[in-house]
Design an enzyme around this catalytic site. Structure first.
Site, PDB file in Angstrom:
ATOM      1  N   THR A 122       0.822  -1.215   0.000  1.00 33.28           N
ATOM      2  CA  THR A 122       0.000   0.000   0.000  1.00 33.28           C
ATOM      3  C   THR A 122       0.853   1.260   0.000  1.00 33.28           C
ATOM      4  OG1 THR A 122      -1.830  -1.091   1.083  1.00 33.28           O
ATOM      5  CG2 THR A 122      -1.707   1.264   1.403  1.00 33.28           C
TER       6      THR A 122
ATOM      7  N   TYR B  58      -8.262   0.311  -3.073  1.00 31.41           N
ATOM      8  CA  TYR B  58      -7.262   0.900  -3.969  1.00 31.41           C
ATOM      9  C   TYR B  58      -6.395  -0.230  -4.551  1.00 31.41           C
ATOM     10  CZ  TYR B  58      -4.783  -0.076   0.283  1.00 31.41           C
ATOM     11  OH  TYR B  58      -4.287  -0.734   1.365  1.00 31.41           O
TER      12      TYR B  58
ATOM     13  N   THR C 104       1.670  -4.230   4.256  1.00 29.91           N
ATOM     14  CA  THR C 104       1.567  -4.477   5.697  1.00 29.91           C
ATOM     15  C   THR C 104       1.029  -5.872   6.040  1.00 29.91           C
ATOM     16  OG1 THR C 104      -0.627  -3.468   5.766  1.00 29.91           O
ATOM     17  CG2 THR C 104       1.260  -2.040   6.256  1.00 29.91           C
ATOM     18  N   ASP C 105       0.361  -6.531   5.073  1.00 31.53           N
ATOM     19  CA  ASP C 105      -0.309  -7.792   5.417  1.00 31.53           C
ATOM     20  C   ASP C 105       0.656  -8.874   5.895  1.00 31.53           C
ATOM     21  OD1 ASP C 105      -2.611  -6.542   4.734  1.00 31.53           O
ATOM     22  OD2 ASP C 105      -3.044  -7.742   2.947  1.00 31.53           O
TER      23      ASP C 105
ATOM     24  N   LYS D 175       0.475  -7.287  12.880  1.00 29.59           N
ATOM     25  CA  LYS D 175      -0.592  -6.399  12.401  1.00 29.59           C
ATOM     26  C   LYS D 175      -1.851  -6.770  13.177  1.00 29.59           C
ATOM     27  CE  LYS D 175      -2.870  -4.695   8.250  1.00 29.59           C
ATOM     28  NZ  LYS D 175      -2.946  -4.698   6.781  1.00 29.59           N
TER      29      LYS D 175
ATOM     30  N   GLU E 135      -1.185 -28.424  27.663  1.00 27.01           N
ATOM     31  CA  GLU E 135      -2.426 -28.978  27.101  1.00 27.01           C
ATOM     32  C   GLU E 135      -2.193 -30.290  26.341  1.00 27.01           C
ATOM     33  OE1 GLU E 135      -5.681 -28.222  27.283  1.00 27.01           O
ATOM     34  OE2 GLU E 135      -5.188 -26.760  28.829  1.00 27.01           O
TER      35      GLU E 135
HETATM   36  C1  SIN Z   1      -0.985  -2.990   2.821  1.00 22.51           C
HETATM   37  O1  SIN Z   1       0.100  -2.791   2.353  1.00 22.51           O
HETATM   38  O2  SIN Z   1      -1.392  -2.309   3.799  1.00 22.51           O
HETATM   39  C2  SIN Z   1      -1.959  -4.016   2.328  1.00 22.51           C
HETATM   40  C3  SIN Z   1      -1.568  -4.662   1.057  1.00 22.51           C
HETATM   41  C4  SIN Z   1      -0.309  -5.418   1.124  1.00 22.51           C
HETATM   42  O3  SIN Z   1       0.010  -6.014   2.162  1.00 22.51           O
HETATM   43  O4  SIN Z   1       0.417  -5.434   0.121  1.00 22.51           O
END
Ligand code: SIN
Length: 358
Positions: A41, A55, A121-122, A194, A315
């Protein structure tokens, strides 16, 4: 007047030359930070300035990212490389190996002081932890992303990139392991996750705590991870072209063994079980995991909860079943450590030691 004109001209020229030399001198003294761009992103673009969901990720190239933040010149001499251009849900083992090898080559160079990696971020936390285990340098490596595309009002990419370069150029970041910076907060690769699908403060180390902040053009550190990383690990990917297949089975009510059996039949060498609570095993899964272990597949008990230690012999009777526990690693990071562990050994005691070491 006639005498004045040429002398003023010389003075102006002299001043210009001095300022050019001073600028060249500052640039030469500044740390050299290489930005490796992978997409996400932070390099995304939307239909208009209010588009913050829906997007397209990974459309803007590294030079445009750099040019958008002229302030980078204040803190470092920056160069960029586009190593891939993907949305990070498509990150994979082969891309990790390629990226890690490039990082190791660059950090060996005397003229490179640190690396910044722009990333979606994923799966950013996974790439960060993989690099934390395989980078062979104490020079800073900082991963950075953004939650809003570059075209959005108040896009967070430019300030996050500035902070990442500033952090990579900070001598105190040396030897801290791979770092993640977003939202002015510095986190360790091992512990950060995340935690929110959309908000800018999504990256948290939760109970284990962040390492520090970026504020007023300075990085402030308050703690560091006690776990071994980078130069102090036993993992070496220099000659690896593939990683062993390790898959994750998620625990839930009404659990069945269908997914696990499919992974076993597909040739998995290791399974991470993201169990309920303290890594609990539903009866059908316990039977299936026991059978898988007898076939030589490594089993790691993790938890889907997100915080806390999975207790060895808690467990499940791990000693008797010959299972490993994930300690505090979430399932996606346990998968990374198990893949690397399997490049060294298939001995469960050794692998358990690694889970308590890294
Ligand atoms: C992001 O970057 O926030 C989402 C999409 C990705 O991980 O490439």
């Amino acid at each position: 007047m006639r005498l004045h004109k040429p002398s003023s001209l010389f003075i102006v020229l002299g001043l210009l030359l001095c300022s050019a030399f001073a600028h060249a001198d500052t640039a030469a003294k500044q740390p050299h930070i290489v930005i490796l761009a992978t997409g996400g992103t932070i390099a995304g673009s939307g239909a208009d300035s209010t588009t913050t969901v829906g997007y397209t990720a990974a459309t803007v190239g590294v030079q445009r990212l750099i040019d958008a933040v002229p302030e980078l010149k204040k803190v470092a001499q920056v160069s960029g490389e586009q190593v891939m251009q993907i949305a990070s849900e498509n990150m994979n083992n082969a891309a990790w190996l390629e990226l890690a090898k490039r990082v190791n080559v660059l950090l060996k160079r005397a003229d490179v002081d640190g690396i910044v990696i722009t990333h979606g971020t994923d799966t950013l936390e996974e790439t960060a932890y993989f690099l934390d285990l395989v980078v062979k340098s104490s020079k800073p490596v900082v991963l950075v992303g953004a939650m809003r595309p570059s075209t959005a009002i108040s896009a967070d990419g430019p300030i996050n990139l500035y902070n990442a370069v500033l952090l990579a150029a900070t001598p105190e970041a040396n030897g801290k392991g791979v770092l993640v910076v977003l939202n002015d907060q510095i986190n360790a690769a091992r512990d950060v996750s995340k935690t929110n699908t959309a908000t800018l403060d999504t990256f948290k180390s939760s109970e284990l705590g962040l390492l520090g902040y970026i504020q007023g053009n300075r990085a402030y550190f308050y703690r560091s991870s006690t776990r071994k990383h980078t130069r102090d690990t036993e993992f070496d990917i220099a000659n690896l072209s593939v990683l062993p297949q390790v898959d994750i089975v998620y625990g839930y009510a009404n659990m069945n063994r269908i997914a696990l059996d499919a992974f076993v039949n597909a040739g998995a060498k290791g399974i991470i079980h993201a169990g309920t609570g303290d890594g609990s095993l539903a009866t059908p899964l316990k039977t299936a995991l026991t059978e898988a272990r007898k076939k030589g597949i490594l089993i790691v008990r993790a938890s889907r909860v997100g915080q806390g230690i999975v207790a060895r012999n808690g467990e499940a009777d791990d000693d008797q079943l010959d299972f490993v526990v994930a300690d505090t690693l979430n399932a996606q990071k346990a998968r990374i450590l198990l893949m690397l562990a399997l490049t060294r050994t298939a001995d469960t005691k050794e692998i358990q030691r690694m889970f308590y070491t890294y």
